[in-house]
Write a protein that holds these residues in place. Sequence first.
Motif, mmCIF file in Angstrom:
data_model
loop_
_atom_site.group_PDB
_atom_site.id
_atom_site.type_symbol
_atom_site.label_atom_id
_atom_site.label_comp_id
_atom_site.label_asym_id
_atom_site.label_seq_id
_atom_site.Cartn_x
_atom_site.Cartn_y
_atom_site.Cartn_z
ATOM 1 N N PRO A 129 26.490 85.324 8.687
ATOM 2 C CA PRO A 129 25.504 85.122 7.619
ATOM 3 C C PRO A 129 24.062 85.030 8.112
ATOM 4 O O PRO A 129 23.156 84.784 7.327
ATOM 5 N N GLU A 130 23.852 85.205 9.407
ATOM 6 C CA GLU A 130 22.514 85.017 9.972
ATOM 7 C C GLU A 130 21.458 85.889 9.297
ATOM 8 O O GLU A 130 20.359 85.430 8.994
ATOM 9 N N SER A 131 21.791 87.177 9.063
ATOM 10 C CA SER A 131 20.798 88.079 8.475
ATOM 11 C C SER A 131 20.488 87.708 7.029
ATOM 12 O O SER A 131 19.353 87.870 6.567
ATOM 13 N N VAL A 132 21.482 87.195 6.313
ATOM 14 C CA VAL A 132 21.248 86.764 4.926
ATOM 15 C C VAL A 132 20.310 85.563 4.922
ATOM 16 O O VAL A 132 19.389 85.470 4.103
ATOM 17 N N ARG A 133 20.537 84.659 5.849
ATOM 18 C CA ARG A 133 19.690 83.466 5.938
ATOM 19 C C ARG A 133 18.243 83.847 6.235
ATOM 20 O O ARG A 133 17.312 83.284 5.653
ATOM 21 N N SER A 134 18.050 84.816 7.110
ATOM 22 C CA SER A 134 16.692 85.197 7.504
ATOM 23 C C SER A 134 16.015 86.098 6.476
ATOM 24 O O SER A 134 14.948 85.780 5.960
ATOM 25 N N VAL A 151 25.714 77.477 0.519
ATOM 26 C CA VAL A 151 25.820 78.942 0.490
ATOM 27 C C VAL A 151 26.141 79.472 1.886
ATOM 28 O O VAL A 151 26.989 80.360 2.051
ATOM 29 N N GLN A 152 25.493 78.917 2.899
ATOM 30 C CA GLN A 152 25.748 79.364 4.265
ATOM 31 C C GLN A 152 27.195 79.102 4.672
ATOM 32 O O GLN A 152 27.821 79.929 5.340
ATOM 33 N N ASN A 153 27.731 77.943 4.269
ATOM 34 C CA ASN A 153 29.128 77.626 4.598
ATOM 35 C C ASN A 153 30.090 78.587 3.912
ATOM 36 O O ASN A 153 31.081 79.022 4.516
ATOM 37 N N ILE A 154 29.799 78.946 2.669
ATOM 38 C CA ILE A 154 30.647 79.894 1.942
ATOM 39 C C ILE A 154 30.618 81.254 2.635
ATOM 40 O O ILE A 154 31.658 81.892 2.839
ATOM 41 N N LEU A 155 29.425 81.702 3.006
ATOM 42 C CA LEU A 155 29.299 82.996 3.674
ATOM 43 C C LEU A 155 30.003 82.994 5.028
ATOM 44 O O LEU A 155 30.655 83.975 5.396
ATOM 45 N N THR A 156 29.882 81.891 5.762
ATOM 46 C CA THR A 156 30.550 81.805 7.064
ATOM 47 C C THR A 156 32.059 81.893 6.912
ATOM 48 O O THR A 156 32.737 82.597 7.693
ATOM 49 N N LYS A 157 32.616 81.203 5.928
ATOM 50 C CA LYS A 157 34.060 81.271 5.673
ATOM 51 C C LYS A 157 34.481 82.689 5.300
ATOM 52 O O LYS A 157 35.536 83.174 5.721
ATOM 53 N N MET A 158 33.645 83.368 4.497
ATOM 54 C CA MET A 158 33.956 84.742 4.110
ATOM 55 C C MET A 158 33.963 85.662 5.339
ATOM 56 O O MET A 158 34.854 86.500 5.495
ATOM 57 N N VAL A 159 32.968 85.492 6.219
ATOM 58 C CA VAL A 159 32.884 86.324 7.419
ATOM 59 C C VAL A 159 34.102 86.093 8.312
ATOM 60 O O VAL A 159 34.703 87.047 8.824
ATOM 61 N N LYS A 160 34.495 84.831 8.496
ATOM 62 C CA LYS A 160 35.682 84.522 9.295
ATOM 63 C C LYS A 160 36.926 85.180 8.701
ATOM 64 O O LYS A 160 37.765 85.720 9.430
ATOM 65 N N TYR A 161 37.039 85.129 7.375
ATOM 66 C CA TYR A 161 38.170 85.740 6.682
ATOM 67 C C TYR A 161 38.230 87.246 6.961
ATOM 68 O O TYR A 161 39.289 87.808 7.254
ATOM 69 N N ILE A 162 37.067 87.903 6.888
ATOM 70 C CA ILE A 162 36.998 89.353 7.129
ATOM 71 C C ILE A 162 37.337 89.673 8.582
ATOM 72 O O ILE A 162 38.149 90.554 8.862
ATOM 73 N N TYR A 163 36.719 88.949 9.514
ATOM 74 C CA TYR A 163 36.952 89.216 10.934
ATOM 75 C C TYR A 163 38.430 89.081 11.304
ATOM 76 O O TYR A 163 38.952 89.873 12.095
ATOM 77 N N ARG A 164 39.101 88.061 10.748
ATOM 78 C CA ARG A 164 40.509 87.827 11.087
ATOM 79 C C ARG A 164 41.401 88.973 10.659
ATOM 80 O O ARG A 164 42.491 89.161 11.207
ATOM 81 N N ARG A 165 40.949 89.744 9.685
ATOM 82 C CA ARG A 165 41.779 90.820 9.140
ATOM 83 C C ARG A 165 41.419 92.193 9.689
ATOM 84 O O ARG A 165 41.856 93.210 9.159
ATOM 85 N N MET A 166 40.635 92.214 10.747
ATOM 86 C CA MET A 166 40.292 93.463 11.424
ATOM 87 C C MET A 166 41.054 93.551 12.751
ATOM 88 O O MET A 166 41.249 92.541 13.433
ATOM 89 N N ASP A 167 41.471 94.750 13.129
ATOM 90 C CA ASP A 167 42.148 94.930 14.412
ATOM 91 C C ASP A 167 41.171 94.943 15.572
ATOM 92 O O ASP A 167 41.488 94.493 16.669
ATOM 93 N N LYS A 168 39.976 95.482 15.317
ATOM 94 C CA LYS A 168 38.931 95.498 16.345
ATOM 95 C C LYS A 168 37.581 95.269 15.674
ATOM 96 O O LYS A 168 37.338 95.745 14.558
ATOM 97 N N ILE A 169 36.724 94.544 16.378
ATOM 98 C CA ILE A 169 35.350 94.328 15.931
ATOM 99 C C ILE A 169 34.435 95.067 16.906
ATOM 100 O O ILE A 169 34.441 94.792 18.112
ATOM 101 N N LEU A 170 33.670 96.012 16.407
ATOM 102 C CA LEU A 170 32.708 96.745 17.224
ATOM 103 C C LEU A 170 31.322 96.169 16.948
ATOM 104 O O LEU A 170 30.948 95.973 15.790
ATOM 105 N N ILE A 171 30.562 95.879 17.996
ATOM 106 C CA ILE A 171 29.230 95.293 17.816
ATOM 107 C C ILE A 171 28.172 96.276 18.304
ATOM 108 O O ILE A 171 28.325 96.910 19.336
ATOM 109 N N SER A 172 27.103 96.407 17.540
ATOM 110 C CA SER A 172 26.040 97.360 17.869
ATOM 111 C C SER A 172 25.003 96.775 18.812
ATOM 112 O O SER A 172 24.138 97.496 19.309
#
Length: 382
Positions: A139-144, A153-174
Amino acid sequence: MNLLIISQYFWPENFKINDLAECLVEKGHSVNVLTGQPNYPQGKFYSGYHFFSPRKEEHNGVKIHRVPLIPRKNSSRFQLLVNYLSFVFTSCIYTLFHHKKYDAIFVFATSPLTVAFPAIVYRWFYKSNTLLWVLDLWPESVRSAGNIRSKAVQNILTKMVKYIYRRMDKILISSRGFRTSVEEKGVASDKIYYVPNWAEMLYEQPDNTDREIYRYLMPEGFKVMFTGNIGEAQDCEALLATAEYLADAKSNVQIIMVGDGRKKSWFEDEVEKKQLKNVHFLGRYSAKDMPNLIVHADVILVSLKDEPIFALTVPARIQTALASAKPIAAMLNGEGAVIVHEAKAGLTCNAGDALTFAENLQILSHSSPEKLQEMGSLGRQY
């Protein structure tokens, strides 16, 4: 392989994912893209598109499936929220009826990260390998960028991000700077892969047959060119202050803004109000036009606001400048500045430091053509 790319933005909108999809087709893969009706950045549907059509089309071998969404309109906070949620809703509904199994699903995760939800729905049904390419850290970019300081709101977004990350097989970072944030949200380090942005081949092997057509657009003087989105993140206030310093110094540096975005109208109004003659707005051009514009620049300008999230971010225009063999003048912190230093491809200063930035532009304007060429060459090699 039979691949599905999920991205809220796609051709004729100008995003990196267009290049990746076409490259995968050239390599022999079958590529489908689930996306919305094009409306970025103007906020209204492109000519020939509206809420319901076209549903299916093909571009350079890429099969495109479009879902309805509410356009961005004036890009207010409320309008953007409606735009984001409408794509998530319609694309998730689409996945329920689009009964087709893919070998892999690739999520192009610029903001909003909610674009990953239709991929999660597909994964539930078909167990496809799912990769999330993180280009905008939540949620860092949303906050900024959104100036959202509410802890709830930040806690809700963080929980959502964790939920999404857990359901991905790989996370690619730019950006290498994203790794800590992703790991803090419970992602194992061996699941995270550094996949930086790139510059399209048209920058490395430009077709310069039309370059003279664009010469008449260029002002006289030392040309410092900005390309891309003109938004809050680019710190237009600091760029305006830079232009004022240069004007007071009677410098021959000319700042050329190529692109569009939420902050462009404000920037144009301020330039006119202050009667600055050293800032020029050329408007928005297609990706294929850009090499023939950039070839006339002496230096490429890169800027980001002084926010923690932007110190972790590498703006894609850095790769464009490097591949174009142009020196870089950067006003930003963190990972982007590190790359410019590593490449020895230009001069940097801290984000928001308009005076030092103006001085750096003056230094570059007085550098020899050989020195500028050396910086550009080192950038290309990097």
